[in-house]
Design a protein around this motif. Structure first.
Motif, PDB file in Angstrom:
ATOM      1  N   THR A  36       0.815  -1.216   0.000  1.00 24.70           N
ATOM      2  CA  THR A  36       0.000   0.000   0.000  1.00 24.70           C
ATOM      3  C   THR A  36       0.847   1.263   0.000  1.00 24.70           C
ATOM      4  OG1 THR A  36      -0.109   0.072   2.408  1.00 24.70           O
ATOM      5  CG2 THR A  36      -1.852  -1.176   1.257  1.00 24.70           C
ATOM      6  N   GLY A  37       2.135   1.134   0.337  1.00 25.68           N
ATOM      7  CA  GLY A  37       2.988   2.306   0.420  1.00 25.68           C
ATOM      8  C   GLY A  37       2.761   3.123   1.675  1.00 25.68           C
ATOM      9  N   ASP A  38       2.164   2.510   2.706  1.00 29.84           N
ATOM     10  CA  ASP A  38       1.826   3.242   3.934  1.00 29.84           C
ATOM     11  C   ASP A  38       2.970   3.328   4.940  1.00 29.84           C
ATOM     12  OD1 ASP A  38       1.929   0.664   4.955  1.00 29.84           O
ATOM     13  OD2 ASP A  38      -0.141   0.641   5.667  1.00 29.84           O
ATOM     14  N   GLY A  39       4.127   2.758   4.606  1.00 30.20           N
ATOM     15  CA  GLY A  39       5.278   2.827   5.499  1.00 30.20           C
ATOM     16  C   GLY A  39       5.281   1.813   6.618  1.00 30.20           C
ATOM     17  N   ALA A  40       4.323   0.891   6.630  1.00 31.70           N
ATOM     18  CA  ALA A  40       4.237  -0.111   7.700  1.00 31.70           C
ATOM     19  C   ALA A  40       5.387  -1.118   7.589  1.00 31.70           C
ATOM     20  CB  ALA A  40       2.906  -0.846   7.624  1.00 31.70           C
ATOM     21  N   LEU A  41       5.723  -1.730   8.711  1.00 35.63           N
ATOM     22  CA  LEU A  41       6.739  -2.771   8.742  1.00 35.63           C
ATOM     23  C   LEU A  41       6.217  -4.027   8.062  1.00 35.63           C
ATOM     24  CD1 LEU A  41       9.462  -3.940   9.761  1.00 35.63           C
ATOM     25  CD2 LEU A  41       8.218  -4.650  11.822  1.00 35.63           C
ATOM     26  N   ILE A  42       7.027  -4.604   7.190  1.00 31.15           N
ATOM     27  CA  ILE A  42       6.728  -5.894   6.576  1.00 31.15           C
ATOM     28  C   ILE A  42       7.796  -6.857   7.087  1.00 31.15           C
ATOM     29  CG2 ILE A  42       6.564  -7.195   4.427  1.00 31.15           C
ATOM     30  CD1 ILE A  42       5.776  -4.547   3.058  1.00 31.15           C
ATOM     31  N   PRO A  43       7.431  -7.782   7.977  1.00 31.42           N
ATOM     32  CA  PRO A  43       8.431  -8.701   8.533  1.00 31.42           C
ATOM     33  C   PRO A  43       8.973  -9.680   7.482  1.00 31.42           C
ATOM     34  CG  PRO A  43       6.431  -8.661   9.881  1.00 31.42           C
ATOM     35  CD  PRO A  43       6.122  -7.943   8.595  1.00 31.42           C
ATOM     36  N   ALA A  44      10.215 -10.094   7.657  1.00 30.33           N
ATOM     37  CA  ALA A  44      10.814 -11.105   6.785  1.00 30.33           C
ATOM     38  C   ALA A  44       9.900 -12.323   6.733  1.00 30.33           C
ATOM     39  CB  ALA A  44      12.188 -11.514   7.312  1.00 30.33           C
ATOM     40  N   GLY A  45       9.736 -12.874   5.548  1.00 28.54           N
ATOM     41  CA  GLY A  45       8.895 -14.050   5.361  1.00 28.54           C
ATOM     42  C   GLY A  45       7.472 -13.732   4.952  1.00 28.54           C
ATOM     43  N   THR A  46       7.063 -12.469   5.047  1.00 26.10           N
ATOM     44  CA  THR A  46       5.708 -12.067   4.660  1.00 26.10           C
ATOM     45  C   THR A  46       5.534 -12.225   3.162  1.00 26.10           C
ATOM     46  OG1 THR A  46       5.568 -10.477   6.467  1.00 26.10           O
ATOM     47  CG2 THR A  46       4.048 -10.154   4.620  1.00 26.10           C
ATOM     48  N   THR A  64       7.315   0.920   1.416  1.00 27.07           N
ATOM     49  CA  THR A  64       7.539   2.191   0.707  1.00 27.07           C
ATOM     50  C   THR A  64       7.851   1.881  -0.750  1.00 27.07           C
ATOM     51  OG1 THR A  64       9.905   2.187   1.206  1.00 27.07           O
ATOM     52  CG2 THR A  64       8.456   3.347   2.769  1.00 27.07           C
ATOM     53  N   ALA A  65       7.707   2.866  -1.610  1.00 25.40           N
ATOM     54  CA  ALA A  65       7.952   2.671  -3.044  1.00 25.40           C
ATOM     55  C   ALA A  65       9.379   2.211  -3.306  1.00 25.40           C
ATOM     56  CB  ALA A  65       7.662   3.953  -3.812  1.00 25.40           C
ATOM     57  N   GLU A  66      10.347   2.726  -2.563  1.00 25.91           N
ATOM     58  CA  GLU A  66      11.741   2.322  -2.817  1.00 25.91           C
ATOM     59  C   GLU A  66      12.046   0.895  -2.367  1.00 25.91           C
ATOM     60  OE1 GLU A  66      11.682   5.024   0.836  1.00 25.91           O
ATOM     61  OE2 GLU A  66      10.975   5.227  -1.196  1.00 25.91           O
ATOM     62  N   ASN A  67      11.165   0.290  -1.580  1.00 24.87           N
ATOM     63  CA  ASN A  67      11.358  -1.097  -1.140  1.00 24.87           C
ATOM     64  C   ASN A  67      10.473  -2.088  -1.884  1.00 24.87           C
ATOM     65  OD1 ASN A  67      13.323  -0.475   0.741  1.00 24.87           O
ATOM     66  ND2 ASN A  67      11.871  -0.262   2.419  1.00 24.87           N
ATOM     67  N   ASP A  68       9.728  -1.645  -2.900  1.00 24.07           N
ATOM     68  CA  ASP A  68       8.873  -2.592  -3.617  1.00 24.07           C
ATOM     69  C   ASP A  68       9.730  -3.499  -4.509  1.00 24.07           C
ATOM     70  OD1 ASP A  68       9.188  -1.561  -6.286  1.00 24.07           O
ATOM     71  OD2 ASP A  68       7.531  -0.186  -6.013  1.00 24.07           O
ATOM     72  N   PRO A  69       9.184  -4.620  -4.968  1.00 19.96           N
ATOM     73  CA  PRO A  69       9.977  -5.576  -5.751  1.00 19.96           C
ATOM     74  C   PRO A  69      10.598  -5.013  -7.027  1.00 19.96           C
ATOM     75  CG  PRO A  69       8.010  -6.647  -4.932  1.00 19.96           C
ATOM     76  CD  PRO A  69       7.862  -5.177  -4.623  1.00 19.96           C
TER      77      PRO A  69
END
Length: 134
Positions: A36-46, A64-69
């Motif tokens: 969603t780009g909301d800045g929330a934490l995405i834990p490893a394995g998600t 965030t946009a800079e962390n998307d695939p």
């Protein structure tokens, strides 16, 4: 009222999808949440649905946009299978390590891991793999 029921149903689906193994998950991308780009934490394995493909976070990261695939491919793993076995990627992260006895495809050969938490390809560490008859 209809919107709240739809949101509740979507939440239930995403909660249930977490229990799917990667093999089943790879055939059901629509069940997983999207970024969603909301800045929330995405834990490893998600696992997420990224343009119809299931991806798994290789490390803890922020939504965030800079962390998307597309912008940070090294932070994400593909969930890929062939004939019910994972495809052995060129780079195996700790989150994607092969279990002792787990089989995987490398090219046209099926291999079985001889190590627990195997992060090596058959070329990198041949003693860590046993070639299977196909």
């Amino acid at each position: 009222m209809k919107r709240s029921k739809a949101v509740s149903l979507r939440t239930a689906i995403e909660t249930a999808a977490v229990s799917l193994d990667d093999r089943a998950a790879s055939t059901a991308a629509a069940l997983f949440p999207r970024l969603t780009g909301d800045g929330a934490l995405i834990p490893a394995g998600t696992r997420i649905n990224w343009r119809g493909v299931v991806k798994r976070a290789a490390a803890d990261l922020w939504d965030t946009a800079e962390n998307d695939p597309d912008h940070a491919a090294d932070l994400w793993e593909d969930i890929e299978y062939r004939d019910g076995y994972r495809i052995i990627p060129d780079v195996i992260t700790a989150a994607g390590a092969f279990a002792l006895g787990e089989c995987g495809w490398r090219g046209d050969m099926l291999w079985r891991s001889k190590l627990a938490a195997n992060v090596y390809t058959p070329e990198q560490y041949p003693a860590g793999w046993e070639m299977m008859q196909t």
